[in-house]
Write an enzyme that holds these catalytic residues in place. Structure first.
Site, PDB file in Angstrom:
ATOM      1  N   ARG A   1       8.258 -12.409   7.133  1.00 26.78           N
ATOM      2  CA  ARG A   1       7.540 -13.236   6.157  1.00 26.78           C
ATOM      3  C   ARG A   1       8.470 -13.658   5.020  1.00 26.78           C
ATOM      4  NH1 ARG A   1       1.824 -10.365   4.804  1.00 26.78           N
ATOM      5  NH2 ARG A   1       2.507 -10.918   2.701  1.00 26.78           N
TER       6      ARG A   1
ATOM      7  N   ARG B   1      -8.535 -10.010  -5.632  1.00 33.84           N
ATOM      8  CA  ARG B   1      -7.235  -9.568  -6.096  1.00 33.84           C
ATOM      9  C   ARG B   1      -7.154  -9.604  -7.626  1.00 33.84           C
ATOM     10  NH1 ARG B   1      -3.842  -9.942  -1.463  1.00 33.84           N
ATOM     11  NH2 ARG B   1      -1.761 -10.534  -2.002  1.00 33.84           N
TER      12      ARG B   1
ATOM     13  N   ARG C   1       5.768  -8.895  -6.221  1.00 35.78           N
ATOM     14  CA  ARG C   1       4.411  -8.640  -5.707  1.00 35.78           C
ATOM     15  C   ARG C   1       3.888  -7.297  -6.194  1.00 35.78           C
ATOM     16  NH1 ARG C   1       5.959  -9.174   0.202  1.00 35.78           N
ATOM     17  NH2 ARG C   1       3.875  -8.458   0.735  1.00 35.78           N
TER      18      ARG C   1
ATOM     19  N   LYS D   1      -3.231  -2.528   4.715  1.00 37.68           N
ATOM     20  CA  LYS D   1      -4.552  -3.180   4.791  1.00 37.68           C
ATOM     21  C   LYS D   1      -4.684  -4.014   6.062  1.00 37.68           C
ATOM     22  CE  LYS D   1      -3.809  -5.570   1.022  1.00 37.68           C
ATOM     23  NZ  LYS D   1      -2.425  -5.144   0.720  1.00 37.68           N
TER      24      LYS D   1
ATOM     25  N   ARG E   1       9.013  -5.099   7.927  1.00 41.56           N
ATOM     26  CA  ARG E   1       7.876  -5.696   8.647  1.00 41.56           C
ATOM     27  C   ARG E   1       8.305  -6.884   9.516  1.00 41.56           C
ATOM     28  NH1 ARG E   1       2.640  -7.098   5.389  1.00 41.56           N
ATOM     29  NH2 ARG E   1       4.160  -8.138   4.034  1.00 41.56           N
TER      30      ARG E   1
HETATM   31  P1  AP5 Z   1       0.572  -4.281   6.479  1.00 47.99           P
HETATM   32  O1  AP5 Z   1      -0.604  -3.726   7.211  1.00 47.99           O
HETATM   33  O2  AP5 Z   1       1.103  -5.607   6.868  1.00 47.99           O
HETATM   34  O3  AP5 Z   1       0.326  -4.175   4.891  1.00 47.99           O
HETATM   35  P2  AP5 Z   1      -0.678  -4.946   3.924  1.00 47.99           P
HETATM   36  O4  AP5 Z   1      -1.347  -3.930   3.093  1.00 47.99           O
HETATM   37  O5  AP5 Z   1      -1.513  -5.895   4.706  1.00 47.99           O
HETATM   38  O6  AP5 Z   1       0.366  -5.676   3.007  1.00 47.99           O
HETATM   39  P3  AP5 Z   1       0.609  -7.235   2.700  1.00 47.99           P
HETATM   40  O7  AP5 Z   1       2.077  -7.370   2.363  1.00 47.99           O
HETATM   41  O8  AP5 Z   1       0.078  -8.105   3.790  1.00 47.99           O
HETATM   42  O9  AP5 Z   1      -0.199  -7.406   1.440  1.00 47.99           O
HETATM   43  P4  AP5 Z   1      -0.018  -8.486   0.399  1.00 47.99           P
HETATM   44  O10 AP5 Z   1      -1.199  -8.183  -0.389  1.00 47.99           O
HETATM   45  O11 AP5 Z   1       1.254  -8.523  -0.313  1.00 47.99           O
HETATM   46  O12 AP5 Z   1       0.012  -9.855   1.246  1.00 47.99           O
HETATM   47  P5  AP5 Z   1      -1.114 -10.898   1.600  1.00 47.99           P
HETATM   48  O13 AP5 Z   1      -0.797 -11.463   2.912  1.00 47.99           O
HETATM   49  O14 AP5 Z   1      -2.449 -10.317   1.363  1.00 47.99           O
HETATM   50  O15 AP5 Z   1       1.753  -3.193   6.630  1.00 47.99           O
HETATM   51  C1  AP5 Z   1       3.035  -3.409   6.053  1.00 47.99           C
HETATM   52  C2  AP5 Z   1       4.126  -2.850   6.982  1.00 47.99           C
HETATM   53  O16 AP5 Z   1       3.982  -1.442   7.101  1.00 47.99           O
HETATM   54  C3  AP5 Z   1       4.066  -3.383   8.417  1.00 47.99           C
HETATM   55  O17 AP5 Z   1       5.386  -3.502   8.876  1.00 47.99           O
HETATM   56  C4  AP5 Z   1       3.333  -2.308   9.196  1.00 47.99           C
HETATM   57  O18 AP5 Z   1       3.720  -2.278  10.553  1.00 47.99           O
HETATM   58  C5  AP5 Z   1       3.767  -1.061   8.451  1.00 47.99           C
HETATM   59  N1  AP5 Z   1       2.713  -0.048   8.389  1.00 47.99           N
HETATM   60  C6  AP5 Z   1       1.428  -0.253   8.047  1.00 47.99           C
HETATM   61  N2  AP5 Z   1       0.742   0.894   8.025  1.00 47.99           N
HETATM   62  C7  AP5 Z   1       1.635   1.860   8.336  1.00 47.99           C
HETATM   63  C8  AP5 Z   1       1.531   3.264   8.445  1.00 47.99           C
HETATM   64  N3  AP5 Z   1       0.377   3.947   8.214  1.00 47.99           N
HETATM   65  N4  AP5 Z   1       2.619   3.968   8.765  1.00 47.99           N
HETATM   66  C9  AP5 Z   1       3.775   3.332   8.955  1.00 47.99           C
HETATM   67  N5  AP5 Z   1       3.948   1.992   8.871  1.00 47.99           N
HETATM   68  C10 AP5 Z   1       2.879   1.264   8.552  1.00 47.99           C
HETATM   69  O19 AP5 Z   1      -0.873 -12.008   0.475  1.00 47.99           O
HETATM   70  C11 AP5 Z   1       0.293 -12.801   0.480  1.00 47.99           C
HETATM   71  C12 AP5 Z   1       0.281 -13.767  -0.692  1.00 47.99           C
HETATM   72  O20 AP5 Z   1      -0.841 -14.675  -0.562  1.00 47.99           O
HETATM   73  C13 AP5 Z   1       0.089 -13.151  -2.075  1.00 47.99           C
HETATM   74  O21 AP5 Z   1       1.311 -12.697  -2.615  1.00 47.99           O
HETATM   75  C14 AP5 Z   1      -0.504 -14.340  -2.860  1.00 47.99           C
HETATM   76  O22 AP5 Z   1       0.491 -15.274  -3.182  1.00 47.99           O
HETATM   77  C15 AP5 Z   1      -1.416 -14.970  -1.821  1.00 47.99           C
HETATM   78  N6  AP5 Z   1      -2.770 -14.384  -1.874  1.00 47.99           N
HETATM   79  C16 AP5 Z   1      -3.399 -13.691  -0.864  1.00 47.99           C
HETATM   80  N7  AP5 Z   1      -4.621 -13.290  -1.251  1.00 47.99           N
HETATM   81  C17 AP5 Z   1      -4.789 -13.750  -2.523  1.00 47.99           C
HETATM   82  C18 AP5 Z   1      -5.838 -13.628  -3.463  1.00 47.99           C
HETATM   83  N8  AP5 Z   1      -6.975 -12.972  -3.169  1.00 47.99           N
HETATM   84  N9  AP5 Z   1      -5.666 -14.199  -4.671  1.00 47.99           N
HETATM   85  C19 AP5 Z   1      -4.544 -14.875  -4.990  1.00 47.99           C
HETATM   86  N10 AP5 Z   1      -3.495 -15.006  -4.148  1.00 47.99           N
HETATM   87  C20 AP5 Z   1      -3.615 -14.454  -2.919  1.00 47.99           C
HETATM   88 MG    MG Z   2      -1.576  -8.007   4.910  1.00 46.37          MG
END
Ligand code: AP5
Ligand code: MG
Length: 213
Positions: free
Chosen positions: A155, A88, A166, A13, A122
């Protein structure tokens, strides 16, 4: 274009939201990035969410919805935005429906083995937030951001215990949003298990069809 990017942790994402944001000139609103910034700055919000995020649990809905509401008041969202990681939970989606009109929710599909490999490798730039992967998308110089020269870090929630939690939290609380947006007739899906270019190629026709409306 008011877009939501749905999908499990590691689905890509954030990576694709960055690309779409640059191509279409609309901001990426990542609740995860906003919370991480608050933790880094040591604000009151940051102190509340630090432990929750490290364990891979969800921040309470009231705090998250208030954060997003505040962010949407900024003028850069006038032509649209990409919500990355919000909503979420079903209550978050209902709250959002109360104050925004969403055009499309795009679900990024990938299997767990791919997700775990991606999260375990990552690396993120401390300065500009650019996202890398040690094998798939390595920086030119190890540990250094290609774009701004900043230092790359791992991270806190990309440790294996936190990753597993997660993914469990995602299945229980976030996956039901797929049916929610399908029910509203707003869901589109892409297979995000292959390369970044491949995901971008699947996204483009969806975005072009919205732009033409
Ligand atoms: P990346 O693009 O970073 O993946 P992502 O989908 O953004 O995954 P996240 O881990 O950021 O999602 P998340 O939902 O766990 O974390 P968030 O920060 O939102 O890609 C991942 C890896 O793969 C990278 O190394 C990239 O280079 C590689 N990659 C990507 N695409 C690729 C491809 N096509 N081919 C090969 N490699 C690829 O949330 C973190 C925390 O914040 C949550 O756990 C929660 O505690 C809190 N939080 C955030 N939002 C909320 C909410 N709405 N409600 C409650 N708590 C929340
Ligand atoms: Mg992300």
């Amino acid at each position: 274009m008011n877009l939501i990017f749905l999908g499990a942790p590691g689905a890509g994402k954030g990576t694709l939201a960055g690309i779409v944001s640059r191509e279409y000139g609309i901001p990426q609103i990542s609740t995860g990035d906003l919370f991480r910034e608050a933790v880094k700055d040591g604000t009151e919000l940051g102190r509340k969410v630090k432990g929750i995020m490290e364990r891979g649990e969800l921040v309470p809905d009231e705090l998250t919805v208030a954060l997003v509401r505040g962010r949407l008041e900024r003028p850069d969202t006038a032509r649209g935005y990409i919500m990355d990681g919000f909503p979420r939970t079903i209550p978050q989606a209902r709250a959002l429906d109360g104050f925004q009109r969403i055009d499309t929710a795009i679900n990024f599909r990938s299997d767990d083995a791919v997700l775990i490999r991606r999260l375990s490798g990552r690396r993120v730039c401390r300065v500009c937030g650019a996202i890398y992967h040690v094998d798939n998308i390595p920086p030119k110089v190890e540990g250094v951001c290609d774009r701004c020269g900043g230092q790359l870090y791992i991270r806190d929630d990309d440790r294996i215990e936190s990753i597993r939690n997660r993914l469990r939290v995602y299945r229980e609380q976030t996956e039901p949003l797929i049916a929610y947006y399908r029910g509203l007739g707003l869901l589109r899906e892409i297979d995000s298990s292959r390369s970044v270019d491949d995901s971008a190629a699947q996204l483009r026709p969806i975005l072009e069809s919205l732009r033409g409306r």
